[in-house]
Design an enzyme around this catalytic site. Structure first.
Site, short mmCIF file in Angstrom:
data_model
loop_
_atom_site.label_atom_id
_atom_site.label_comp_id
_atom_site.label_asym_id
_atom_site.label_seq_id
_atom_site.Cartn_x
_atom_site.Cartn_y
_atom_site.Cartn_z
N HIS A 82 104.60 -4.48 -58.22
CA HIS A 82 104.94 -5.04 -59.53
C HIS A 82 103.72 -5.83 -60.00
O HIS A 82 103.27 -6.75 -59.33
CB HIS A 82 106.16 -5.94 -59.44
CG HIS A 82 107.42 -5.18 -59.14
ND1 HIS A 82 108.45 -5.69 -58.36
CD2 HIS A 82 107.82 -3.95 -59.53
CE1 HIS A 82 109.42 -4.80 -58.29
NE2 HIS A 82 109.06 -3.73 -58.98
N GLU A 85 103.45 -9.63 -59.84
CA GLU A 85 103.64 -10.29 -58.55
C GLU A 85 102.32 -10.17 -57.80
O GLU A 85 102.07 -9.21 -57.08
CB GLU A 85 104.82 -9.65 -57.81
CG GLU A 85 106.13 -9.83 -58.60
CD GLU A 85 107.30 -9.06 -58.02
OE1 GLU A 85 107.21 -8.61 -56.86
OE2 GLU A 85 108.32 -8.91 -58.73
N HIS A 185 105.70 -8.56 -52.28
CA HIS A 185 106.25 -8.92 -53.59
C HIS A 185 106.25 -10.43 -53.76
O HIS A 185 105.87 -11.18 -52.85
CB HIS A 185 107.68 -8.39 -53.73
CG HIS A 185 107.76 -6.89 -53.86
ND1 HIS A 185 108.09 -6.26 -55.04
CD2 HIS A 185 107.55 -5.90 -52.96
CE1 HIS A 185 108.09 -4.95 -54.85
NE2 HIS A 185 107.76 -4.70 -53.59
N GLU A 272 108.93 -10.64 -49.58
CA GLU A 272 108.86 -11.55 -50.73
C GLU A 272 108.17 -12.80 -50.23
O GLU A 272 108.70 -13.55 -49.41
CB GLU A 272 110.27 -11.87 -51.24
CG GLU A 272 111.07 -10.65 -51.68
CD GLU A 272 110.70 -10.16 -53.08
OE1 GLU A 272 109.90 -10.86 -53.75
OE2 GLU A 272 111.22 -9.11 -53.50
#
Length: 438
Positions: A82, A85, A185, A272
């Protein structure tokens, strides 16, 4: 002399990688320079282009960086899927820098990793999205590619059928036999593992056949991280021990980690790594310190379990032989690649292997501390029987249709998986070569 060669000649051979967000051109220059300065242990290649024509550069690191070596597992990190990110870009560049400096300084950890593993690093999977991003912590500007596609919702899904494919990454998975992977991410602080999808479940875990291994892998990252294991310190729901089953967190259709696992037999996590999608530059040194140990420890887990080759009775490697573990029924069976090679990430214990309908029990130790999974080769012995079917190619295992046939297991992976085909019938009785494990 080419302009590229001239460009490489004038680049200094050493540099200090600053803690900041490098633009795509700067990343390209850094990777070109790093490859030119370290040709013995690095290899730079592109897996394709973005919508706007930017190269998707991958740097491979290891003793044989240009090609696969039998017995050396393939590992990958993917950043910036993404575009907004962005921390993954920074961490993966720093990881390259750290590995190379450690290796040149003869640091034991770096030498052991690069001697035993071929590591592929894709700093940005979505360079166009990064170009369009702002520095907001929450909003989605730059998340998608230039066609407005969310790349983590665009893979074939085992629970939702085939869909338009991100060809560059899927082509990459077909080119290399990856064993372990993670994609980085931002927006939370948690290690997420498959499955991401499973229609019909409500607020429950979508459990894969290798759930114990995935939980272990997620905990390796979370507990080596400075704070992830304490639970999500961002605003939002807590995550026990800093890990979550993807579906239990929220259902996701077309995700990359499920595709890697089901079709490419590569176990992948979604990491993440920051509450803020685009952290302030002043926070980058601290975030590298928080993640460095986790990034290195996770690579080392590629040496879990068992590895080896499957040979026929003449000592020829057998491609497409099923190497399954009793009690772990994968949607697409794990198969040997073109070298007859297999890797199965497993925790220490006793396991019964099924190789072409015969069984062998192995006691598997913990491999990461030795930077090598247990090695075990399977040798198949011919047994002549009488039947009305034609024989299988002795250098390639016959594909026998199972309940997974409708999934189309030829959808991805690096084993050049053939499509399903029936066995021809002959008139009369012929001799068939079957195989047992010696």
């Amino acid at each position: 002399m080419s302009s590229l060669l001239l460009f490489l000649i004038i680049i200094p051979t050493t540099s200090t990688l600053e803690f900041r967000y490098h633009d795509n051109r700067e990343i390209e220059q850094y990777l070109l320079q790093t490859n030119a300065s370290n040709p013995d242990i690095t290899h730079l290649y592109s897996i394709g282009q973005s919508v706007k024509g930017q190269q998707l550069w991958v740097l491979a690191l290891g003793l044989s960086p240009r090609r696969h070596t039998i017995g050396i597992p393939e590992f990958k990190y993917v950043g910036n899927m993404h575009g907004n990110e962005a921390l993954g870009r920074v961490l993966l560049l720093k990881l390259i820098d750290d590995l190379l400096h450690g290796y040149r300084d003869n640091a034991t950890w770096a030498v052991q990793l690069l001697n035993s593993t071929r590591i592929h690093i894709l700093p940005t999977m979505n360079p166009d999205g990064f170009d369009a991003s702002d520095t907001d912590c929450v909003f989605t500007t730059g998340r998608y590619n230039s066609n407005g596609v969310d790349l983590n919702r665009n893979f074939p899904d085992p629970f939702a059928g085939l869909r338009k494919k991100p060809e560059a990454v899927i082509g990459w998975l077909r080119m290399e036999s990856f064993v372990l992977s993670a994609n980085l991410h931002g927006g939370a602080l948690v290690a997420s593992y498959p499955y991401d999808n499973n229609p019909g479940l409500v607020y429950r875990r979508s459990v894969s056949p290798d759930d114990d291994v995935f939980v272990h892998l997620a905990k390796v990252y979370s507990y080596n991280h400075a704070s992830m294991h304490q639970g999500d310190r961002c605003s939002g729901r807590p995550f026990l021990e800093g890990i979550t089953n993807g579906y239990q967190w929220y259902p996701l259709i077309g995700g990359m980690q499920d595709y890697n696992y089901v079709w490419a037999q590569c176990l992948e996590l979604t990491l993440e790594i920051s509450c803020c999608k685009f952290p302030p530059v002043k926070q980058l040194p601290a975030m590298w310190t928080e993640n460095r140990k986790s990034l290195l420890a996770f690579i080392q887990q590629v040496h879990l379990g068992v590895k080896g080759q499957v040979f026929n009775s003449s000592g020829v490697p057998v491609q497409n032989a099923e190497v399954e573990v009793k009690g772990r029924r994968n949607m697409c069976p794990f198969r040997t690649d073109k070298h007859g090679e297999y890797y199965r990430l497993l925790l220490p214990g006793n396991y019964t292997f099924k190789v072409n309908y015969t069984f062998k029990t192995l006691t598997i130790p913990h491999g990461p501390d030795q930077y090598s999974a247990m090695k075990h080769n399977f040798r198949l012995r011919q047994i002549t029987t009488t039947t009305g079917h034609t024989s299988a190619n002795p250098t390639e295992a016959t594909l026998t249709p199972t309940s997974e046939q409708s999934l189309n297991c030829a959808g991805g992976g690096a084993t050049n998986r053939p499509t399903w085909s029936g066995l021809g019938l002959t008139l009369g009785l012929v001799a068939v070569l079957r195989y047992q494990i010696d």
